[in-house]
Design a protein around this motif. Sequence first.
Motif, PDB file in Angstrom:
ATOM      1  N   PHE A  59       0.860  -1.173   0.000  1.00  0.00           N
ATOM      2  CA  PHE A  59       0.000   0.000   0.000  1.00  0.00           C
ATOM      3  C   PHE A  59       0.901   1.229   0.000  1.00  0.00           C
ATOM      4  N   THR A  60       0.823   2.031  -1.052  1.00  0.00           N
ATOM      5  CA  THR A  60       1.668   3.216  -1.193  1.00  0.00           C
ATOM      6  C   THR A  60       0.809   4.466  -1.069  1.00  0.00           C
ATOM      7  N   ASP A  61       1.160   5.347  -0.140  1.00  0.00           N
ATOM      8  CA  ASP A  61       0.408   6.583   0.082  1.00  0.00           C
ATOM      9  C   ASP A  61       0.585   7.507  -1.125  1.00  0.00           C
ATOM     10  N   ILE A  62      -0.526   7.853  -1.791  1.00  0.00           N
ATOM     11  CA  ILE A  62      -0.487   8.739  -2.962  1.00  0.00           C
ATOM     12  C   ILE A  62      -1.403   9.951  -2.746  1.00  0.00           C
ATOM     13  N   GLU A  63      -1.655  10.295  -1.482  1.00  0.00           N
ATOM     14  CA  GLU A  63      -2.564  11.406  -1.175  1.00  0.00           C
ATOM     15  C   GLU A  63      -2.090  12.718  -1.800  1.00  0.00           C
ATOM     16  N   ASP A  64      -0.795  13.019  -1.675  1.00  0.00           N
ATOM     17  CA  ASP A  64      -0.271  14.264  -2.232  1.00  0.00           C
ATOM     18  C   ASP A  64      -0.406  14.284  -3.754  1.00  0.00           C
ATOM     19  N   GLN A  65      -0.153  13.135  -4.372  1.00  0.00           N
ATOM     20  CA  GLN A  65      -0.285  13.037  -5.826  1.00  0.00           C
ATOM     21  C   GLN A  65      -1.734  13.248  -6.259  1.00  0.00           C
ATOM     22  N   LYS A  66      -2.680  12.653  -5.526  1.00  0.00           N
ATOM     23  CA  LYS A  66      -4.095  12.808  -5.865  1.00  0.00           C
ATOM     24  C   LYS A  66      -4.545  14.253  -5.706  1.00  0.00           C
ATOM     25  N   ARG A  67      -4.048  14.924  -4.671  1.00  0.00           N
ATOM     26  CA  ARG A  67      -4.395  16.331  -4.485  1.00  0.00           C
ATOM     27  C   ARG A  67      -3.849  17.180  -5.621  1.00  0.00           C
ATOM     28  N   ALA A  68      -2.614  16.898  -6.027  1.00  0.00           N
ATOM     29  CA  ALA A  68      -2.023  17.644  -7.143  1.00  0.00           C
ATOM     30  C   ALA A  68      -2.817  17.411  -8.425  1.00  0.00           C
ATOM     31  N   GLN A  69      -3.257  16.174  -8.633  1.00  0.00           N
ATOM     32  CA  GLN A  69      -4.061  15.863  -9.818  1.00  0.00           C
ATOM     33  C   GLN A  69      -5.393  16.609  -9.787  1.00  0.00           C
ATOM     34  N   ALA A  70      -6.000  16.717  -8.603  1.00  0.00           N
ATOM     35  CA  ALA A  70      -7.278  17.420  -8.478  1.00  0.00           C
ATOM     36  C   ALA A  70      -7.103  18.906  -8.771  1.00  0.00           C
ATOM     37  N   ILE A  71      -6.019  19.486  -8.249  1.00  0.00           N
ATOM     38  CA  ILE A  71      -5.746  20.905  -8.507  1.00  0.00           C
ATOM     39  C   ILE A  71      -5.499  21.128  -9.990  1.00  0.00           C
ATOM     40  N   GLN A  72      -4.732  20.214 -10.592  1.00  0.00           N
ATOM     41  CA  GLN A  72      -4.422  20.333 -12.018  1.00  0.00           C
ATOM     42  C   GLN A  72      -5.691  20.199 -12.854  1.00  0.00           C
ATOM     43  N   ALA A  73      -6.577  19.277 -12.480  1.00  0.00           N
ATOM     44  CA  ALA A  73      -7.825  19.100 -13.225  1.00  0.00           C
ATOM     45  C   ALA A  73      -8.696  20.348 -13.127  1.00  0.00           C
ATOM     46  N   GLU A  74      -8.748  20.949 -11.935  1.00  0.00           N
ATOM     47  CA  GLU A  74      -9.524  22.180 -11.761  1.00  0.00           C
ATOM     48  C   GLU A  74      -8.917  23.317 -12.573  1.00  0.00           C
ATOM     49  N   PHE A  75      -7.601  23.378 -12.562  1.00  0.00           N
ATOM     50  CA  PHE A  75      -6.883  24.416 -13.314  1.00  0.00           C
ATOM     51  C   PHE A  75      -7.143  24.268 -14.815  1.00  0.00           C
ATOM     52  N   LYS A  76      -7.059  23.042 -15.309  1.00  0.00           N
ATOM     53  CA  LYS A  76      -7.294  22.802 -16.729  1.00  0.00           C
ATOM     54  C   LYS A  76      -8.752  23.052 -17.103  1.00  0.00           C
ATOM     55  N   GLY A  77      -9.666  22.770 -16.164  1.00  0.00           N
ATOM     56  CA  GLY A  77     -11.066  23.058 -16.427  1.00  0.00           C
ATOM     57  C   GLY A  77     -11.298  24.537 -16.650  1.00  0.00           C
ATOM     58  N   THR A  78     -10.582  25.355 -15.880  1.00  0.00           N
ATOM     59  CA  THR A  78     -10.670  26.808 -16.070  1.00  0.00           C
ATOM     60  C   THR A  78     -10.094  27.207 -17.426  1.00  0.00           C
ATOM     61  N   LEU A  79      -8.994  26.582 -17.797  1.00  0.00           N
ATOM     62  CA  LEU A  79      -8.350  26.923 -19.067  1.00  0.00           C
ATOM     63  C   LEU A  79      -9.181  26.480 -20.266  1.00  0.00           C
ATOM     64  N   ASP A  80      -9.939  25.387 -20.109  1.00  0.00           N
ATOM     65  CA  ASP A  80     -10.776  24.906 -21.207  1.00  0.00           C
ATOM     66  C   ASP A  80     -11.808  25.960 -21.617  1.00  0.00           C
ATOM     67  N   ALA A  81     -12.230  26.775 -20.642  1.00  0.00           N
ATOM     68  CA  ALA A  81     -13.231  27.798 -20.922  1.00  0.00           C
ATOM     69  C   ALA A  81     -12.609  29.096 -21.421  1.00  0.00           C
ATOM     70  N   GLU A  82     -11.295  29.162 -21.463  1.00  0.00           N
ATOM     71  CA  GLU A  82     -10.593  30.367 -21.894  1.00  0.00           C
ATOM     72  C   GLU A  82     -10.643  30.491 -23.415  1.00  0.00           C
ATOM     73  N   PRO A  83     -11.124  31.646 -23.966  1.00  0.00           N
ATOM     74  CA  PRO A  83     -11.193  31.783 -25.436  1.00  0.00           C
ATOM     75  C   PRO A  83      -9.825  31.928 -26.099  1.00  0.00           C
ATOM     76  N   ASP A  84      -8.836  32.468 -25.381  1.00  0.00           N
ATOM     77  CA  ASP A  84      -7.495  32.571 -25.940  1.00  0.00           C
ATOM     78  C   ASP A  84      -6.848  31.184 -26.008  1.00  0.00           C
ATOM     79  N   ALA A  85      -5.803  31.083 -26.804  1.00  0.00           N
ATOM     80  CA  ALA A  85      -5.071  29.819 -26.912  1.00  0.00           C
ATOM     81  C   ALA A  85      -4.233  29.609 -25.660  1.00  0.00           C
ATOM     82  N   VAL A  86      -4.363  28.436 -25.045  1.00  0.00           N
ATOM     83  CA  VAL A  86      -3.575  28.089 -23.858  1.00  0.00           C
ATOM     84  C   VAL A  86      -2.809  26.804 -24.151  1.00  0.00           C
ATOM     85  N   ILE A  87      -1.504  26.865 -23.956  1.00  0.00           N
ATOM     86  CA  ILE A  87      -0.631  25.716 -24.221  1.00  0.00           C
ATOM     87  C   ILE A  87       0.273  25.522 -23.016  1.00  0.00           C
ATOM     88  N   ILE A  88       0.294  24.317 -22.460  1.00  0.00           N
ATOM     89  CA  ILE A  88       1.167  23.996 -21.335  1.00  0.00           C
ATOM     90  C   ILE A  88       2.218  23.007 -21.822  1.00  0.00           C
TER      91      ILE A  88
END
Length: 204
Positions: A59-88
């Motif tokens: 059993f490997t603790d991945i809590e920090d990784q899951k939190r980072a993924q959630a933040i990244q998903a929320e961040f990308k969700g905001t960018l998806d609605a951006e009319p300008d071109a966004v490239i990461i």
Amino acid sequence: ADDLGRCRTEWENAMRSGEMLQTECRLRRGSDGAFRWHLCRAVPERSQTGQILSWVGTFTDIEDQKRAQAIQAEFKGTLDAEPDAVIIFEPKDWRILYVNHGATILLGYSKDELLDMAPADFMAEHDRVSFREVLRPLLEESQPHILLETKFRRRDPRAVPIDVSVQLISIGTDSIVLIARDITERTRTQLERELLYREAIDAI
């Protein structure tokens, strides 16, 4: 409780098939009772005849990784609605990690095509070396962001004038966020004004 039924089913399937189990679940931490995400793996130990003798699990603790993924998903969700071109993209090998719909409209490529490219592939005025020089203050952390006016080469392959904002962010790992805005109309208006001004001067 949310994970119990799913994990039980996956465990029973693994025991029936004799294949490795790999799943994610939340386990309660004894010290404070907090639930944390873990990566759960179990592999069978077999006899010489192939019979399963026991299972070995981790059993490997991945809590920090899951939190980072959630933040990244929320961040990308905001960018998806951006009319300008966004490239990461990655700051070392320039691999593009994400593009929004605005980027596909501006450049004329599909998302899958852009994910196989690097920013220098569609920059009309910079190659990898010169663009890295432009980004040097950002990479050396001497500037928080960079603004420049340049051109992107579309698929058609028309060169489009753009305003670009570039910033280094850290969500799990360092990434560069590039936001580009088509300034074709603004550039055209400026040229028309300059032409009218010259004509006015010549008429004096």
